[in-house]
Every structure is written in C-alpha cells, then in structure tokens.
Design an enzyme around this catalytic site. Structure first.
Site, PDB file in Angstrom:
ATOM      1  N   GLY A  63       0.759  -1.292  -0.006  1.00  0.00           N
ATOM      2  CA  GLY A  63      -0.022   0.179  -0.096  1.00  0.00           C
ATOM      3  C   GLY A  63       0.731   1.301   0.054  1.00  0.00           C
ATOM      4  CB  SER A  64      -0.192   4.634   0.590  1.00  0.00           C
ATOM      5  OG  SER A  64      -0.476   4.849   1.922  1.00  0.00           O
ATOM      6  CB  SER A  65       4.245   6.477   2.049  1.00  0.00           C
ATOM      7  OG  SER A  65       3.277   7.662   1.748  1.00  0.00           O
ATOM      8  N   GLY A  66       1.479   5.697   3.970  1.00  0.00           N
ATOM      9  CA  GLY A  66       0.685   5.775   5.215  1.00  0.00           C
ATOM     10  C   GLY A  66       0.857   4.861   6.084  1.00  0.00           C
TER      11      GLY A  66
END
Length: 137
Positions: A63-66
C-alpha cells in the site's frame, strides 16, 4: 518443541508473546484500525483479528506510505504488536517498524511463515538475531 530461527535486526530489543501469522501482506492505510490493531481489510485472511500484544509474523507491507503513520498510531493507542517478523523489506515497513518501537527482524535463515503458526509462543531477541519458537501443539 522449540525451534530456533536466525535473522537480521531491523529494530533492536527483546519481546515475547503469542504469534499471529498471515501469509498475506498487510496494508496500513485502510487495512488496519489503529485504535485497536485490528485488520479491517475486507478480503484479508486476518480480517477482524487484532495484532495488539502479539508477535506479528507476515510477509511485509503493501500500500501507500501511510503505513508508517498508521502503525505509529497503533503504538500511541497501545494497540501495536509486541514484535514484528517479516520477509520483505521495503521503505514502508522499515519506517513502520522504527515508529512502533518493537523488536523487528527480517532476512531469516528459514521462512518464519513456514515455521511459526498462530498461537505459537515466540521469543524475539532482535539484538542477537534469534527467534525462539515454542509450538502450541
């Protein structure tokens, strides 16, 4: 029966607890409820289960860098895993492991996903690069 696994430290320290194992990568942003440490990704095999106070054994982060922000929130909310063991190192999981402040390891001499089962008792000594697995059976 005890099994010993050797790997490389990502974050130092020692911890032990019950293992929670998944063969699927974990998405931080939208995949985890940071208030409870519960996997909320609908099609994930751990959907509805919490990694709070468990030794989380998983392939890696997706997924994302979150991812790191969500996992930092689990630490701040008291819902983080006690330790993390994973196979695939990337920037998401590297930062995520650091912000959780729990022992984390990778680059094992054998695949932890093949050796550790959910419910096994796992002692992680990341400083020494050693994981001790006591089978629940």
């Amino acid at each position: 029966m005890k099994t010993i696994l050797h790997g490389r430290m990502v974050v130092g320290g020692c911890a032990e607890g019950e293992a929670l194992v998944t063969s699927e990568m974990i998405s931080g942003w939208g995949g985890v409820d940071p208030a409870t440490g519960t996997v909320i990704e609908l099609r994930h095999e751990l959907h509805g289960q919490s990694f709070k106070d468990k030794v989380l054994v998983f392939p890696g982060a997706k997924g994302s860098s979150g991812w790191s922000g969500v996992f930092q929130s689990t630490r701040l909310n008291g819902s983080a895993p006690k330790a993390m063991l994973f196979n695939v190192m990337n920037s998401k999981i590297a930062v995520g492991a650091v912000v959780v402040h729990a022992p984390a390891m990778t680059d094992f001499d054998r695949d932890p996903l093949q050796l550790i089962k959910t419910g096994d008792w796992v002692r992680v000594d990341a400083d020494k690069g050693v994981v001790e697995i006591t089978s629940k059976d």
